[in-house]
Design an enzyme around this catalytic site. Sequence first.
Site, PDB file in Angstrom:
ATOM      1  CG  HIS A 153      -0.221   0.013   2.495  1.00 38.59           C
ATOM      2  ND1 HIS A 153       0.240   0.589   3.474  1.00 38.59           N
ATOM      3  CD2 HIS A 153       0.339  -1.089   2.914  1.00 38.59           C
ATOM      4  CE1 HIS A 153       1.147   0.613   4.346  1.00 38.59           C
ATOM      5  NE2 HIS A 153       1.019  -0.437   4.305  1.00 38.59           N
ATOM      6  CB  SER A 164      -0.079   4.500   6.293  1.00 44.42           C
ATOM      7  OG  SER A 164       0.248   4.130   7.932  1.00 44.42           O
ATOM      8  CG  LEU A 165      -2.896   9.721   8.505  1.00 47.72           C
ATOM      9  CD1 LEU A 165      -4.477   9.549   8.188  1.00 47.72           C
ATOM     10  CD2 LEU A 165      -1.867  10.986   7.026  1.00 47.72           C
ATOM     11  CG  ASN A 191       3.290   4.050   6.282  1.00 39.49           C
ATOM     12  OD1 ASN A 191       2.865   2.945   5.538  1.00 39.49           O
ATOM     13  ND2 ASN A 191       3.828   2.716   7.163  1.00 39.49           N
ATOM     14  NE  ARG A 203      -1.453  -0.280   6.965  1.00 39.88           N
ATOM     15  CZ  ARG A 203      -1.764  -0.995   7.912  1.00 39.88           C
ATOM     16  NH1 ARG A 203      -3.196  -0.375   8.214  1.00 39.88           N
ATOM     17  NH2 ARG A 203      -2.048  -1.668   8.614  1.00 39.88           N
ATOM     18  CD  GLU A 213       2.463  -5.709   8.217  1.00 35.18           C
ATOM     19  OE1 GLU A 213       2.918  -6.741   7.713  1.00 35.18           O
ATOM     20  OE2 GLU A 213       3.317  -4.994   7.816  1.00 35.18           O
ATOM     21  CE  LYS A 214       5.850  -8.666  13.359  1.00 34.61           C
ATOM     22  NZ  LYS A 214       6.957  -9.270  13.899  1.00 34.61           N
ATOM     23  CE1 TYR A 272       5.560  -4.790  13.568  1.00 34.78           C
ATOM     24  CE2 TYR A 272       3.912  -4.266  12.344  1.00 34.78           C
ATOM     25  CZ  TYR A 272       5.557  -4.921  12.652  1.00 34.78           C
ATOM     26  OH  TYR A 272       5.958  -4.929  11.659  1.00 34.78           O
ATOM     27  CG  HIS A 331      -0.667  -4.750   4.612  1.00 36.27           C
ATOM     28  ND1 HIS A 331      -1.111  -3.621   4.965  1.00 36.27           N
ATOM     29  CD2 HIS A 331      -1.533  -5.622   4.512  1.00 36.27           C
ATOM     30  CE1 HIS A 331      -2.468  -3.560   5.259  1.00 36.27           C
ATOM     31  NE2 HIS A 331      -3.059  -4.367   4.811  1.00 36.27           N
TER      32      HIS A 331
END
Length: 247
Positions: free
Chosen positions: A9, A12-13, A15, A60, A87-88, A90, A182
């Site tokens: 993607h 993102s905000l 990121n 995203r 995504e993974k 976290y 992702h």
Amino acid sequence: MKRIVLLRHGESLWNKENRFTGWTDVDLSPRGVTEAREAGKALREAGFEFGAAFTSYLKRAVKTLDIVLDTLDRDWIPVRKSWRLNEKHYGALQGLNKSETASRYGEELVRMWRRSYDVAPAPLSPEDPRSASREARYAEVPGDELPRTESLRDTIARLMPYWSCEILPALRRYDALLVVAHGNSLRGIVKHLKGISDEEIVELNLPTAVPYVFEFDDNLSYAKDYFLGDREVIDKLMDAVARQGCR
């Protein structure tokens, strides 16, 4: 020749803010929107005409896919979404700033949480408001399959059944597929296709919104792979991803 394009993607905000995102549903930044549009232009100039597309449940990735398909004038193709492309997870790190976390716990420990193959961060508690079990989008996912944290190994384990049973078989029907997901879920696909070791895969850094093309023969066996774009620029973007959390 058959082709699958993997696309992380756009920015993102979170990121942009250098925060652990995982399953948190964060939107694209203005730069991420531009990146997605540029990815669409690159694919259009390369002559790609996708028959179907796949993405995760996270906006995203979904919005990146929407922008790319609009740029390609392929909005009408079938799109399939799956939580297995997320995504993974976290865990308790989600929402924390990577640099601040590195300053508090040390860069080596944060790097292990981010990049080790089989070590997962501390899990979320079931009562945590960030828990996926509290979201309607995951209501049909069995509770024992919803992660509260994940290692890369865990991410690949929940991804690969979807790759094997849904994505790869679709390549028999279509000449080209687009998978927008992702960094870590795509890393799992790359590991599988190229036979990359557990130790080496954690060093693969996928930049945002750079098309990664995989070619297959008529038996759906992997033939070759390459990024679309200037390799020197892409290498710099990959290096920037590697340095996240250390700045």
